[in-house]
Design a protein around this motif. Structure first.
Motif, short mmCIF file in Angstrom:
data_model
loop_
_atom_site.label_atom_id
_atom_site.label_comp_id
_atom_site.label_asym_id
_atom_site.label_seq_id
_atom_site.Cartn_x
_atom_site.Cartn_y
_atom_site.Cartn_z
N ALA A 68 0.87 -1.18 0.00
CA ALA A 68 0.00 0.00 0.00
C ALA A 68 0.90 1.23 0.00
O ALA A 68 2.04 1.17 0.46
CB ALA A 68 -0.90 -0.01 1.23
N GLN A 69 0.38 2.33 -0.52
CA GLN A 69 1.20 3.56 -0.61
C GLN A 69 1.14 4.39 0.66
O GLN A 69 1.87 5.37 0.81
CB GLN A 69 0.75 4.40 -1.79
N ASN A 70 0.25 4.00 1.57
CA ASN A 70 0.02 4.81 2.76
C ASN A 70 -0.79 3.94 3.71
O ASN A 70 -1.38 2.93 3.30
CB ASN A 70 -0.79 6.04 2.36
N SER A 71 -0.82 4.29 4.99
CA SER A 71 -1.77 3.61 5.88
C SER A 71 -2.06 4.53 7.06
O SER A 71 -1.30 5.46 7.36
CB SER A 71 -1.25 2.26 6.34
N SER A 72 -3.16 4.26 7.71
CA SER A 72 -3.64 5.15 8.76
C SER A 72 -2.78 5.03 10.02
O SER A 72 -2.33 3.95 10.36
CB SER A 72 -5.08 4.79 9.09
N VAL A 83 -7.64 4.39 5.58
CA VAL A 83 -7.56 2.94 5.37
C VAL A 83 -6.53 2.42 6.37
O VAL A 83 -5.39 2.90 6.39
CB VAL A 83 -7.14 2.60 3.92
N ASN A 84 -6.97 1.52 7.23
CA ASN A 84 -6.08 1.12 8.33
C ASN A 84 -5.30 -0.15 8.01
O ASN A 84 -5.60 -0.89 7.06
CB ASN A 84 -6.86 1.01 9.65
N GLY A 98 6.00 7.51 4.86
CA GLY A 98 6.86 8.70 4.81
C GLY A 98 7.41 9.03 3.45
O GLY A 98 8.46 9.67 3.35
N HIS A 99 6.71 8.63 2.39
CA HIS A 99 7.18 9.04 1.06
C HIS A 99 7.28 10.58 1.04
O HIS A 99 6.41 11.26 1.60
CB HIS A 99 6.21 8.55 -0.02
N PHE A 114 5.79 7.98 12.83
CA PHE A 114 6.08 6.97 13.85
C PHE A 114 4.79 6.24 14.24
O PHE A 114 4.79 5.03 14.43
CB PHE A 114 6.74 7.62 15.08
N LYS A 115 3.68 6.99 14.34
CA LYS A 115 2.39 6.35 14.68
C LYS A 115 1.95 5.40 13.58
O LYS A 115 1.46 4.31 13.83
CB LYS A 115 1.31 7.43 14.87
N LYS A 116 2.12 5.85 12.32
CA LYS A 116 1.74 4.98 11.20
C LYS A 116 2.57 3.69 11.21
O LYS A 116 2.06 2.60 10.95
CB LYS A 116 1.97 5.70 9.86
N THR A 117 3.85 3.86 11.50
CA THR A 117 4.75 2.70 11.53
C THR A 117 4.30 1.72 12.61
O THR A 117 4.19 0.51 12.36
CB THR A 117 6.19 3.16 11.81
#
Ligand code: PGA
Length: 222
Positions: A68-72, A83-84, A98-99, A114-117
Protein backbone atom coordinates in the motif's frame (compact mmCIF):
# COMPACT_ATOMS: atom_id res chain seq x y z
CA UNK A 1 22.46 -12.21 1.46
CA UNK A 2 19.04 -10.64 1.13
CA UNK A 3 17.17 -10.52 -2.15
CA UNK A 4 17.33 -7.32 -4.14
CA UNK A 5 14.14 -5.28 -3.61
CA UNK A 6 12.56 -3.81 -6.74
CA UNK A 7 9.49 -1.70 -5.92
CA UNK A 8 7.07 -0.13 -8.41
CA UNK A 9 5.29 2.87 -6.91
CA UNK A 10 2.42 3.60 -9.29
CA UNK A 11 1.42 6.63 -7.19
CA UNK A 12 -1.94 8.21 -8.08
CA UNK A 13 -2.03 6.89 -11.63
CA UNK A 14 -4.24 4.69 -13.79
CA UNK A 15 -7.94 3.97 -13.93
CA UNK A 16 -9.18 0.39 -13.79
CA UNK A 17 -8.78 -0.35 -17.51
CA UNK A 18 -5.25 1.04 -17.50
CA UNK A 19 -4.37 -0.96 -14.40
CA UNK A 20 -5.62 -4.13 -16.14
CA UNK A 21 -3.50 -3.35 -19.21
CA UNK A 22 -0.45 -2.82 -16.97
CA UNK A 23 -1.02 -6.22 -15.37
CA UNK A 24 -1.62 -8.07 -18.67
CA UNK A 25 1.72 -6.81 -19.96
CA UNK A 26 3.49 -7.43 -16.67
CA UNK A 27 2.34 -11.09 -16.79
CA UNK A 28 5.16 -11.71 -19.32
CA UNK A 29 7.50 -11.64 -16.36
CA UNK A 30 6.58 -15.27 -15.72
CA UNK A 31 8.17 -16.26 -19.05
CA UNK A 32 11.54 -15.68 -17.47
CA UNK A 33 11.50 -16.80 -13.84
CA UNK A 34 15.30 -16.57 -13.77
CA UNK A 35 15.33 -12.78 -13.68
CA UNK A 36 13.05 -12.61 -10.72
CA UNK A 37 14.14 -15.54 -8.59
CA UNK A 38 16.75 -13.56 -6.66
CA UNK A 39 14.55 -10.48 -6.30
CA UNK A 40 11.68 -9.36 -4.10
CA UNK A 41 9.46 -7.55 -6.58
CA UNK A 42 6.81 -5.38 -4.97
CA UNK A 43 4.05 -3.42 -6.70
CA UNK A 44 2.34 -0.52 -5.02
CA UNK A 45 -0.87 0.47 -6.82
CA UNK A 46 -3.56 2.88 -5.60
CA UNK A 47 -5.67 1.59 -2.73
CA UNK A 48 -8.61 1.31 -5.08
CA UNK A 49 -6.71 -1.24 -7.22
CA UNK A 50 -5.23 -3.43 -4.48
CA UNK A 51 -8.07 -5.91 -4.83
CA UNK A 52 -7.63 -6.12 -8.62
CA UNK A 53 -3.87 -6.61 -8.28
CA UNK A 54 -4.16 -9.21 -5.53
CA UNK A 55 -6.65 -11.31 -7.50
CA UNK A 56 -4.63 -11.06 -10.72
CA UNK A 57 -1.41 -12.05 -8.93
CA UNK A 58 -3.11 -15.07 -7.34
CA UNK A 59 -4.83 -16.19 -10.55
CA UNK A 60 -1.65 -15.92 -12.59
CA UNK A 61 0.71 -17.12 -9.93
CA UNK A 62 2.93 -14.07 -10.32
CA UNK A 63 6.00 -14.11 -8.06
CA UNK A 64 5.43 -10.61 -6.70
CA UNK A 65 4.15 -8.93 -3.53
CA UNK A 66 1.97 -5.88 -3.00
CA UNK A 67 2.46 -2.69 -1.02
CA UNK A 68 0.00 0.00 0.00
CA UNK A 69 1.20 3.56 -0.61
CA UNK A 70 0.02 4.81 2.76
CA UNK A 71 -1.77 3.61 5.88
CA UNK A 72 -3.64 5.15 8.76
CA UNK A 73 -1.98 6.04 12.06
CA UNK A 74 -5.26 4.87 13.66
CA UNK A 75 -6.80 1.45 14.02
CA UNK A 76 -10.40 0.70 13.21
CA UNK A 77 -12.94 3.31 14.14
CA UNK A 78 -14.46 6.66 13.27
CA UNK A 79 -11.70 7.95 10.95
CA UNK A 80 -13.48 8.91 7.75
CA UNK A 81 -11.40 8.42 4.63
CA UNK A 82 -8.65 6.44 6.33
CA UNK A 83 -7.56 2.94 5.37
CA UNK A 84 -6.08 1.12 8.33
CA UNK A 85 -3.34 -1.49 8.58
CA UNK A 86 -5.71 -4.34 9.45
CA UNK A 87 -7.65 -3.66 6.24
CA UNK A 88 -4.47 -3.42 4.19
CA UNK A 89 -3.18 -6.73 5.54
CA UNK A 90 -5.90 -8.55 3.54
CA UNK A 91 -4.20 -7.37 0.35
CA UNK A 92 -0.59 -6.41 0.90
CA UNK A 93 2.54 -7.45 2.79
CA UNK A 94 4.21 -4.05 2.65
CA UNK A 95 3.35 -0.42 3.14
CA UNK A 96 5.21 2.75 2.16
CA UNK A 97 5.59 5.14 5.08
CA UNK A 98 6.86 8.70 4.81
CA UNK A 99 7.18 9.04 1.06
CA UNK A 100 8.46 12.60 0.38
CA UNK A 101 5.25 13.39 -1.50
CA UNK A 102 3.33 12.69 1.71
CA UNK A 103 5.77 14.45 3.99
CA UNK A 104 5.85 17.54 1.81
CA UNK A 105 2.38 17.77 0.23
CA UNK A 106 0.39 16.53 3.22
CA UNK A 107 2.61 17.89 5.98
CA UNK A 108 3.17 14.47 7.50
CA UNK A 109 5.34 14.95 10.57
CA UNK A 110 7.84 12.53 12.00
CA UNK A 111 5.51 12.03 14.96
CA UNK A 112 2.70 10.99 12.61
CA UNK A 113 5.01 8.68 10.64
CA UNK A 114 6.08 6.97 13.85
CA UNK A 115 2.39 6.35 14.68
CA UNK A 116 1.74 4.98 11.20
CA UNK A 117 4.75 2.70 11.53
CA UNK A 118 3.62 1.37 14.91
CA UNK A 119 0.09 0.74 13.63
CA UNK A 120 1.42 -1.07 10.53
CA UNK A 121 3.90 -3.23 12.42
CA UNK A 122 1.24 -4.17 14.98
CA UNK A 123 -0.73 -5.74 12.10
CA UNK A 124 2.29 -7.56 10.71
CA UNK A 125 2.93 -5.27 7.74
CA UNK A 126 6.49 -4.60 6.60
CA UNK A 127 7.14 -0.88 6.31
CA UNK A 128 9.31 0.66 3.63
CA UNK A 129 10.29 3.78 5.52
CA UNK A 130 11.20 6.64 3.17
CA UNK A 131 13.74 9.29 4.12
CA UNK A 132 14.94 12.32 2.19
CA UNK A 133 18.47 12.44 3.53
CA UNK A 134 20.66 11.02 6.21
CA UNK A 135 19.37 12.86 9.26
CA UNK A 136 15.92 11.28 9.63
CA UNK A 137 15.12 9.38 12.78
CA UNK A 138 14.09 5.82 12.06
CA UNK A 139 11.27 4.29 14.11
CA UNK A 140 11.83 1.05 16.03
CA UNK A 141 10.99 -2.10 14.13
CA UNK A 142 12.00 -0.76 10.71
CA UNK A 143 14.23 -2.87 8.52
CA UNK A 144 13.65 -1.40 5.05
CA UNK A 145 14.62 2.21 4.43
CA UNK A 146 14.27 3.97 1.07
CA UNK A 147 16.54 6.96 0.51
CA UNK A 148 14.55 9.30 -1.73
CA UNK A 149 16.12 12.73 -2.27
CA UNK A 150 13.46 15.24 -3.29
CA UNK A 151 15.48 16.74 -6.16
CA UNK A 152 15.65 13.30 -7.80
CA UNK A 153 11.96 12.39 -7.62
CA UNK A 154 10.31 12.62 -11.03
CA UNK A 155 13.02 14.97 -12.27
CA UNK A 156 15.06 12.71 -14.53
CA UNK A 157 18.00 13.78 -12.40
CA UNK A 158 18.92 10.88 -10.08
CA UNK A 159 21.37 11.19 -7.22
CA UNK A 160 24.80 9.78 -8.00
CA UNK A 161 25.14 6.11 -7.10
CA UNK A 162 28.22 7.09 -5.06
CA UNK A 163 26.31 9.56 -2.90
CA UNK A 164 23.36 7.19 -2.48
CA UNK A 165 25.80 4.48 -1.42
CA UNK A 166 27.43 6.80 1.14
CA UNK A 167 24.06 7.69 2.63
CA UNK A 168 23.17 4.00 2.78
CA UNK A 169 26.46 3.30 4.53
CA UNK A 170 25.75 6.01 7.11
CA UNK A 171 22.44 4.37 8.00
CA UNK A 172 24.15 0.99 8.18
CA UNK A 173 26.66 2.43 10.62
CA UNK A 174 23.70 3.13 12.92
CA UNK A 175 22.21 -0.34 12.46
CA UNK A 176 23.76 -2.97 10.22
CA UNK A 177 20.45 -4.85 9.99
CA UNK A 178 18.90 -2.13 7.83
CA UNK A 179 18.33 -2.77 4.14
CA UNK A 180 18.63 0.48 2.21
CA UNK A 181 16.91 1.11 -1.11
CA UNK A 182 17.38 4.07 -3.44
CA UNK A 183 14.52 5.94 -5.16
CA UNK A 184 14.51 8.90 -7.55
CA UNK A 185 14.52 8.82 -11.38
CA UNK A 186 15.51 5.16 -11.59
CA UNK A 187 15.17 3.69 -15.10
CA UNK A 188 16.20 0.49 -16.87
CA UNK A 189 19.28 2.42 -18.08
CA UNK A 190 20.61 3.45 -14.68
CA UNK A 191 19.24 0.84 -12.27
CA UNK A 192 22.36 -1.33 -12.26
CA UNK A 193 24.54 1.64 -11.30
CA UNK A 194 22.63 1.70 -8.02
CA UNK A 195 22.06 -1.99 -7.38
CA UNK A 196 25.70 -2.89 -7.91
CA UNK A 197 26.71 -0.59 -5.05
CA UNK A 198 27.70 -2.46 -1.94
CA UNK A 199 25.28 -0.79 0.46
CA UNK A 200 22.21 -0.45 -1.78
CA UNK A 201 19.83 -3.37 -1.63
CA UNK A 202 17.21 -2.30 -4.10
CA UNK A 203 15.28 0.50 -5.77
CA UNK A 204 11.95 2.25 -5.55
CA UNK A 205 10.70 3.22 -8.99
CA UNK A 206 8.02 5.80 -9.71
CA UNK A 207 7.60 7.20 -13.21
CA UNK A 208 9.49 4.45 -15.03
CA UNK A 209 7.27 1.78 -13.48
CA UNK A 210 4.10 3.19 -15.07
CA UNK A 211 4.98 1.27 -18.24
CA UNK A 212 5.15 -2.38 -17.21
CA UNK A 213 7.46 -3.29 -20.13
CA UNK A 214 9.96 -0.77 -18.76
CA UNK A 215 9.44 -2.10 -15.23
CA UNK A 216 10.26 -5.62 -16.48
CA UNK A 217 13.47 -4.23 -18.03
CA UNK A 218 14.33 -2.61 -14.70
CA UNK A 219 13.92 -5.99 -12.98
CA UNK A 220 16.05 -7.63 -15.69
CA UNK A 221 18.82 -5.06 -15.53
CA UNK A 222 18.96 -4.68 -11.74
P1 PGA B 1 10.47 8.60 -9.70
O1 PGA B 1 9.78 8.44 -8.26
O2 PGA B 1 11.06 7.25 -10.04
O3 PGA B 1 9.37 9.03 -10.61
O4 PGA B 1 11.53 9.62 -9.55
C1 PGA B 1 10.39 7.70 -7.25
C2 PGA B 1 9.54 7.71 -6.03
O5 PGA B 1 8.91 8.75 -5.76
O6 PGA B 1 9.44 6.72 -5.32
Amino acid sequence: MSKLFIVANLKSNKNEDEAKTWLETFKKITLNQEIISDKEVIISPSFIHLNLFRDFILQNNLPVKLAAQNSSPFGEGPHTGEVNAKQIKDYADYVLVGHPERRNNFNESEELLFKKTDAAIAQGLNCIYCVQGEDSKIPAGIKLIAYEPVFAIGSGNPDTPENADTIAKNYLDINDEYLILYGGSVTSQNVANFTKKENIKGVLVGGASLDSEEFIKIIENA
